[in-house]
Scaffold this active site. Structure first.
Site, PDB file in Angstrom:
ATOM      1  N   CYS A 168       0.805  -1.224   0.000  1.00 41.59           N
ATOM      2  CA  CYS A 168       0.000   0.000   0.000  1.00 41.59           C
ATOM      3  C   CYS A 168       0.839   1.276   0.000  1.00 41.59           C
ATOM      4  CB  CYS A 168      -0.941  -0.016   1.188  1.00 41.59           C
ATOM      5  SG  CYS A 168      -2.002  -1.492   1.219  1.00 41.59           S
ATOM      6  N   HIS A 219      -2.603   6.726   2.705  1.00 40.33           N
ATOM      7  CA  HIS A 219      -3.125   5.466   2.189  1.00 40.33           C
ATOM      8  C   HIS A 219      -4.591   5.338   2.568  1.00 40.33           C
ATOM      9  CE1 HIS A 219      -4.022   1.353   1.543  1.00 40.33           C
ATOM     10  NE2 HIS A 219      -3.788   0.952   2.787  1.00 40.33           N
ATOM     11  N   ASN A 232     -10.465   0.003  -0.013  1.00 37.50           N
ATOM     12  CA  ASN A 232      -9.002   0.032   0.071  1.00 37.50           C
ATOM     13  C   ASN A 232      -8.451  -0.537  -1.229  1.00 37.50           C
ATOM     14  OD1 ASN A 232      -6.292  -0.567   0.528  1.00 37.50           O
ATOM     15  ND2 ASN A 232      -6.614  -1.189   2.652  1.00 37.50           N
TER      16      ASN A 232
END
Length: 323
Positions: free
Chosen positions: A114, A251, A281
């Site tokens: 990520c 993130h 996500n």
């Protein structure tokens, strides 16, 4: 030798299929209220039409190129950040290079989960500053859905698929004015695609990979412990405070983590760019997609934007951009 780089174009692409929390509730023990309360996520786009990571990356790159007078021949370097590649070899970047017919470009992947876009942008910035080319294509692309165990509600509800592409050009301008990268190797908290070694030579052996897994509370605790201090350290090293930053793009892990960071940094949420509620996500693509959206929504000339990625590994980093 170029003094810096500038962004000349950017775009993002997501698969057309949208999966709601209610959709997930039909296949696992969860519900919309629980997911929104714990993550803030309402929907996510999922690749259900056969698009793999290289396909999403290619489409984002093509859209970015269409915003310029450049052709694929003008691209010198292609970096794809992903931890959901099409496969271990060839690299996803090599497949994108083929798809674009960018015959002059050399290409490779970066795998820092990520935190990928931050590391990819940092790498391309240095190549262009070193006169190793004039144009670089940095793409963050993930098909997280293919790595999910949809019996694992603590992980599967978080993730979506998407990609974003940025075209960078060597310039007298200086987009990246500061950065800080760190790594703590730990596969226990978050892991995906683990491949076990052999115990014996056997005709029944066939490579197998593990699904994505995370220890959610431990991840939250690690982020809370490490990331606010990491951001403050970088800013202090450059005689800045969080008040000096116009936009934060962390993130897009989940909305609760972003709210925690805003509180720890004593900053209002309206300075934090988010897309996690509609996309979920999207791993390394989340920051890139959010930055692309911000570039097309508000004038950034003269603004300071802090990008902070953190992910499996545990790998994290920040880049301070001056537009």
């Amino acid at each position: 030798m170029a003094q810096g780089v500038k962004i000349v174009a950017s775009s993002h692409y997501v698969p057309e299929d949208i999966v709601t929390n209610d959709d997930l509730a039909t296949i696992m023990d969860t519900n919309d209220e629980w997911i929104q309360t714990h993550t803030g996520i309402k929907t996510r786009h999922v690749s259900l039409q056969g698009e793999n990571t290289s396909d999403l990356a290619t489409k984002a790159a093509q859209q970015a190129l269409e915003q310029t007078l450049l052709t694929p021949d003008d691209i010198d370097l292609i970096i794809v950040t992903t931890f959901t590649p099409d496969g271990l070899a060839p690299s996803t970047a090599a497949l994108v290079q083929r798809n674009l017919q960018a015959k002059n470009a050399w290409a490779y992947d970066i795998s820092t989960a990520c935190a990928g876009f931050v590391f990819g942008l940092s790498t391309a910035d240095k190549f262009l500053k070193a006169n190793a080319g004039k144009h670089a294509l940095v793409i963050s692309a993930e098909v997280n859905s293919k790595m999910m165990d949809f019996n694992d509600r603590t992980s599967a509800v978080f993730f979506g698929d998407g990609a974003a592409a940025f075209i960078l050009e060597a310039s007298s301008e200086s987009l990246v004015i500061a950065e800080k990268m760190q790594t703590i190797g730990n596969s226990k908290v978050v892991h995906s695609g683990l491949i076990a070694p052999l115990n014996e030579i056997s005709a029944n052996n066939y490579p197998k990979t593990s699904a994505f897994h995370q220890e959610g509370r431990q991840v939250f605790s690690e982020v809370e412990r490490l990331i606010p201090a990491h951001i403050n350290d970088l800013l202090q090293q450059n005689d800045l405070t969080p008040d000096d930053i116009d936009y934060f793009i962390p993130h897009q892990a989940n909305l609760r983590i972003i709210e925690m960071l805003a509180k720890k940094l004593n900053q209002p949420m309206n300075k934090f760019v988010t897309n996690v509620t509609k996309y979920g996500n999207t791993s390394s693509a989340g920051i890139a997609m959010a930055l692309d959206e911000l570039r097309h929504q508000v004038p950034l000339q003269g603004k300071k934007v802090l990008l902070t990625g953190f992910g499996a590994g545990f790998t994290y980093g920040s880049i301070l951009c001056q537009f």
